[in-house]
Motif scaffolding. Structure first.
Motif, PDB file in Angstrom:
ATOM      1  N   ILE A  68     -58.205 -30.890  52.630  1.00 50.85           N
ATOM      2  CA  ILE A  68     -58.701 -30.788  54.008  1.00 50.85           C
ATOM      3  C   ILE A  68     -59.433 -32.123  54.803  1.00 50.85           C
ATOM      4  O   ILE A  68     -59.898 -32.921  53.987  1.00 50.85           O
ATOM      5  N   LYS A  69     -58.882 -32.143  55.953  1.00 46.29           N
ATOM      6  CA  LYS A  69     -59.367 -33.134  56.748  1.00 46.29           C
ATOM      7  C   LYS A  69     -58.315 -34.620  56.413  1.00 46.29           C
ATOM      8  O   LYS A  69     -58.485 -35.429  57.067  1.00 46.29           O
ATOM      9  N   ASN A  70     -57.521 -34.356  55.568  1.00 47.68           N
ATOM     10  CA  ASN A  70     -56.535 -35.315  55.190  1.00 47.68           C
ATOM     11  C   ASN A  70     -55.273 -34.622  54.743  1.00 47.68           C
ATOM     12  O   ASN A  70     -54.617 -35.039  53.631  1.00 47.68           O
ATOM     13  N   HIS A  71     -54.750 -33.865  55.497  1.00 47.93           N
ATOM     14  CA  HIS A  71     -53.761 -33.032  54.831  1.00 47.93           C
ATOM     15  C   HIS A  71     -52.233 -33.152  55.331  1.00 47.93           C
ATOM     16  O   HIS A  71     -51.276 -32.789  55.046  1.00 47.93           O
ATOM     17  N   PHE A  72     -52.133 -34.570  56.278  1.00 49.78           N
ATOM     18  CA  PHE A  72     -50.671 -34.777  56.620  1.00 49.78           C
ATOM     19  C   PHE A  72     -50.588 -36.302  56.875  1.00 49.78           C
ATOM     20  O   PHE A  72     -51.798 -37.024  57.135  1.00 49.78           O
ATOM     21  N   ASN A  73     -49.510 -36.855  56.774  1.00 48.52           N
ATOM     22  CA  ASN A  73     -49.409 -38.171  57.286  1.00 48.52           C
ATOM     23  C   ASN A  73     -47.816 -38.483  58.134  1.00 48.52           C
ATOM     24  O   ASN A  73     -46.854 -37.808  57.314  1.00 48.52           O
ATOM     25  N   PHE A  74     -47.799 -38.830  59.083  1.00 54.55           N
ATOM     26  CA  PHE A  74     -46.643 -39.253  59.685  1.00 54.55           C
ATOM     27  C   PHE A  74     -45.908 -40.525  59.149  1.00 54.55           C
ATOM     28  O   PHE A  74     -46.572 -41.489  59.038  1.00 54.55           O
TER      29      PHE A  74
END
Length: 319
Positions: A68-74
């Motif tokens: 949660i609050k760190n669930h993706f990275n481009f």
């Protein structure tokens, strides 16, 4: 056995930074795709465009994780022809407005060049989630679609307890219940029709909603045998989870199976691969084709992989 190739999967969705990963079906689908080592191209509506009769998009490679609050990275950004992708998942939430329609036209250009689009763009346009259900009137509550307030008034007086809802929204937004002798009928009908300039749907109220508004999922014509019954909170008409409804997992009953089995081949023929039916009691109320939800609730409680079924279908279509 030959190693399966890495698929290039595009997904058109709402901003990923705003989703609730514990409930978001798009996120669950992406987790399954990533687990299978497929390449995910993240796309928002603003990223789609046409140029010289070809469909393009700005895409970003994305890595996701259950944090949660760190669930993706481009990872990387590029502008590509949509023809370079193997499949595109159209998962943009309503409102079902002209901007949504325009996006389906762009996706349809890619489809004509061999890209698998889920769900089929033409069927997304044809099958408005509220009106489409009314085609199957032997399963639906008594329904009127109109923008004429006099017609709405007569319907209300006949049934005495009705639900009024817009044709283009989701999650229980702007859904009203009007009981017998409610003094707010006129103001609600004026707002809902924008003074007879906008269509809406009015249906007879179904008291069995207190037992749950069931969401039944169908993948490529295969009915999932478990559903999410969304129970409205006290003193609330709407059962939608977004409106505070409580989710319970239930097995499909006999009427659920009858409705789902009747609809599943029709949906499959239309290229509606991932669909959610809404059933209250023994009545079909909506057919969700844009961005069906409730994968997470079922997979959390039942040993079944709905996302796996969807990815299996995609892989079988492409390999």
């Amino acid at each position: 056995m030959n190693k399966k190739k890495t698929l290039k999967i595009g997904i058109v969705m709402d901003p990923i930074q705003l989703i609730k990963i514990e409930k978001d079906s798009s996120f669950a689908i992406l987790l399954e795709a990533q687990k299978r080592n497929h390449q995910i191209h993240y796309i928002e509506m603003n990223d789609l465009y046409l140029k010289k009769n070809q469909a393009y998009a700005r895409t970003r490679f994305i890595k996701i994780q259950k944090k949660i609050k760190n669930h993706f990275n481009f990872i990387q950004e590029q502008n590509i022809s949509l023809n370079e992708l193997d499949v595109i998942l159209m998962r943009k939430d309503p409102p079902f407005n002209m901007e949504f329609i325009y996006a389906t036209y762009i996706l349809e250009r890619a489809e004509k060049n061999g890209v698998l689009i889920i769900n089929k763009p033409k069927s997304l346009r044809d099958c408005n989630e509220k009106i489409f259900a009314s085609l199957f009137d032997k399963f639906t509550p008594d329904t009127l679609v109109t923008r004429n307030i006099s017609q709405m008034y007569n319907f209300w007086k006949k049934y005495k307890d009705v639900i009024i809802k817009p044709l283009d929204n989701m999650g229980g937004t702007n859904v009203f219940r009007i009981k017998e002798n409610d003094t707010n009928f006129l103001v609600i009908s004026e707002i809902m029709t924008n003074y007879e300039k906008k269509y809406c749907m009015i249906q007879s109220y179904l008291p069995s909603v207190k037992y749950g508004d069931k969401r039944i999922l169908i993948i490529n014509g295969k009915v999932i045998p478990w559903c999410v019954a969304r129970i409205p909170k006290k003193d609330e008409t709407r059962a939608n989870i977004a409106a505070g409804g409580k989710a319970q997992i239930k097995k499909l009953d006999e009427k659920d199976w009858e409705i789902a089995n009747y609809l599943s081949p029709i949906l499959k023929e239309k290229g509606l691969i991932f669909v959610g039916l809404d059933i209250i009691g023994d009545k079909l109320t909506e057919i969700n084709v844009t961005s069906p939800t409730c994968i997470c609730e079922i997979e959390l409680n039942i040993n079944i992989s709905i996302t796996g079924m969807l990815m299996d279908y995609i892989e079988n279509q492409i390999y």
